[in-house]
Design an enzyme around this catalytic site. Sequence first.
Site, PDB file in Angstrom:
ATOM      1  N   ASP A  34       0.663  -1.260  -0.141  1.00 39.22           N
ATOM      2  CA  ASP A  34      -0.034   0.041  -0.102  1.00 39.22           C
ATOM      3  C   ASP A  34       0.743   1.239  -0.205  1.00 39.22           C
ATOM      4  O   ASP A  34       2.039   1.143   0.482  1.00 39.22           O
ATOM      5  CB  ASP A  34      -0.920  -0.002   1.160  1.00 39.22           C
ATOM      6  CG  ASP A  34      -2.133   0.740   1.013  1.00 39.22           C
ATOM      7  OD1 ASP A  34      -2.239   1.384   0.012  1.00 39.22           O
ATOM      8  OD2 ASP A  34      -2.797   1.074   2.101  1.00 39.22           O
ATOM      9  N   HIS A  51       2.496   3.424  -8.931  1.00 45.66           N
ATOM     10  CA  HIS A  51       2.247   1.909  -9.128  1.00 45.66           C
ATOM     11  C   HIS A  51       3.184   1.285 -10.136  1.00 45.66           C
ATOM     12  O   HIS A  51       3.599   0.352  -9.941  1.00 45.66           O
ATOM     13  CB  HIS A  51       1.121   1.845 -10.054  1.00 45.66           C
ATOM     14  CG  HIS A  51      -0.247   2.047  -9.417  1.00 45.66           C
ATOM     15  ND1 HIS A  51      -0.533   1.678  -8.154  1.00 45.66           N
ATOM     16  CD2 HIS A  51      -1.284   2.922  -9.413  1.00 45.66           C
ATOM     17  CE1 HIS A  51      -1.571   2.483  -7.556  1.00 45.66           C
ATOM     18  NE2 HIS A  51      -2.230   3.021  -8.544  1.00 45.66           N
ATOM     19  N   LEU A 145      10.538 -20.678  -4.790  1.00 41.79           N
ATOM     20  CA  LEU A 145       9.306 -19.860  -4.267  1.00 41.79           C
ATOM     21  C   LEU A 145       8.088 -19.623  -5.253  1.00 41.79           C
ATOM     22  O   LEU A 145       8.304 -19.837  -6.125  1.00 41.79           O
ATOM     23  CB  LEU A 145      10.101 -18.359  -3.968  1.00 41.79           C
ATOM     24  CG  LEU A 145       9.096 -17.194  -3.887  1.00 41.79           C
ATOM     25  CD1 LEU A 145       9.020 -17.195  -2.174  1.00 41.79           C
ATOM     26  CD2 LEU A 145       9.590 -15.839  -4.216  1.00 41.79           C
TER      27      LEU A 145
HETATM   28  C1  IPE Z   1      -5.662  -2.741  -0.204  1.00 46.84           C
HETATM   29  O1  IPE Z   1      -4.996  -1.283  -0.403  1.00 46.84           O
HETATM   30  C2  IPE Z   1      -5.553  -3.118  -1.643  1.00 46.84           C
HETATM   31  C3  IPE Z   1      -4.360  -3.616  -2.176  1.00 46.84           C
HETATM   32  C4  IPE Z   1      -3.221  -3.248  -1.782  1.00 46.84           C
HETATM   33  C5  IPE Z   1      -4.065  -4.143  -3.420  1.00 46.84           C
HETATM   34  P1  IPE Z   1      -6.350  -0.244  -0.429  1.00 46.84           P
HETATM   35  O2  IPE Z   1      -5.447   0.963  -0.680  1.00 46.84           O
HETATM   36  O3  IPE Z   1      -7.485  -0.473  -1.424  1.00 46.84           O
HETATM   37  O4  IPE Z   1      -7.007  -0.137   0.671  1.00 46.84           O
HETATM   38  P2  IPE Z   1      -7.748   0.884   1.555  1.00 46.84           P
HETATM   39  O5  IPE Z   1      -8.915   1.515   0.574  1.00 46.84           O
HETATM   40  O6  IPE Z   1      -7.000   2.029   1.949  1.00 46.84           O
HETATM   41  O7  IPE Z   1      -8.529   0.215   2.695  1.00 46.84           O
HETATM   42  C1  IPE Z   2      -1.444   0.260  -3.398  1.00 47.84           C
HETATM   43  O1  IPE Z   2      -1.107   1.564  -3.374  1.00 47.84           O
HETATM   44  C2  IPE Z   2      -1.636  -0.160  -4.761  1.00 47.84           C
HETATM   45  C3  IPE Z   2      -3.020  -0.708  -4.885  1.00 47.84           C
HETATM   46  C4  IPE Z   2      -4.102  -0.612  -3.997  1.00 47.84           C
HETATM   47  C5  IPE Z   2      -3.560  -1.172  -6.160  1.00 47.84           C
HETATM   48  P1  IPE Z   2      -2.531   2.711  -3.242  1.00 47.84           P
HETATM   49  O2  IPE Z   2      -2.994   2.898  -4.790  1.00 47.84           O
HETATM   50  O3  IPE Z   2      -3.420   2.199  -2.522  1.00 47.84           O
HETATM   51  O4  IPE Z   2      -1.534   4.020  -2.748  1.00 47.84           O
HETATM   52  P2  IPE Z   2      -2.486   4.862  -1.828  1.00 47.84           P
HETATM   53  O5  IPE Z   2      -2.971   4.083  -0.530  1.00 47.84           O
HETATM   54  O6  IPE Z   2      -3.550   5.543  -2.308  1.00 47.84           O
HETATM   55  O7  IPE Z   2      -1.440   5.917  -1.329  1.00 47.84           O
HETATM   56 MG    MG Z   3      -3.947   2.536  -0.340  1.00 47.72          MG
END
Ligand code: IPE
Ligand code: IPE
Ligand code: MG
Length: 254
Positions: A34, A51, A145
């Site tokens: 995240d 990303h 792995l």
């Molecule tokens: C969880 O992260 C999903 C992934 C890392 C793929 P999100 O960014 O979607 O989660 P919330 O919305 O903050 O809970």
């Molecule tokens: C995690 O990073 C990737 C996915 C959920 C696909 P985020 O895109 O959720 O990044 P934040 O949480 O908005 O910073």
């Molecule tokens: Mg996120």
Amino acid sequence: MLKRLWSKKGETDSQATLPIQPDNIPEHIAIIMDGNGRWAKHKGLPRIAGHHTGMKTVKRITIAANDLGVKFLTLYAFSTENWKRPKDEVEFLMKLPQQFLELEIEELMENNVQVRMMGDKDQLPPHTRKAVEDAMSRTANNTGLVLNFALNYGGRLELIKAVQAVAEQVQNGQLQVDHINEDLFSTYMQSKEMPDPDLLIRTSGEIRLSNFMLWQLAYSEFYFTDVYWPEFSEAHFMAAIQEYQRRARRFGGV
Ligand code: IPE
Ligand code: IPE
Ligand code: MG
């Protein structure tokens, strides 16, 4: 092996010694990757740049996990809730598996890594699905792995699908209600060929599960870090494992 991981160009040998216990490496590590968006924002970049850089972290951490002798690495790449995001961002995210796998497949093969996926494949765009399926079949016989992507994955959806499959078998007379126990139910989950995660890591400072592996995380150790995923390094990964090694897992015992 550990030394290779730790030693970066310019570092001295004294930094290469690691207090990681090789006999207590988590067998299965699950990661909620995240903070890509916030990392990009801090840098004044568009979210998709986060990303893109996050994909490089996937590669680094996969190699690190493999070198350490981790057997299963599950990475939460896209949740069943992430479809709510802007169309452009979803499209970009759906191109990443293809990009990553095309770029890295040879190295994954060389390292004997086996690619797997958990999640609802049916809703994925055909190009995303094909990329994952190709990588899965190409690496199917690898014995190193297991790199397991949770893609269009939701813990509740997984549970509902398992319950549906169980109910159908009961209805058909193939299964007796009093034969349903934890071990049997686990075989209806998408993680059926994997042990439960020993360690869950979530980056970016959020302290929640966001619908990740609700069944399987029942007794996992949780590790939360403020570091955003794109800047999560091998050293951060080691720190999480070191913290894991300091924990006493009791599983309800004493
Ligand atoms: C969880 O992260 C999903 C992934 C890392 C793929 P999100 O960014 O979607 O989660 P919330 O919305 O903050 O809970
Ligand atoms: C995690 O990073 C990737 C996915 C959920 C696909 P985020 O895109 O959720 O990044 P934040 O949480 O908005 O910073
Ligand atoms: Mg996120």
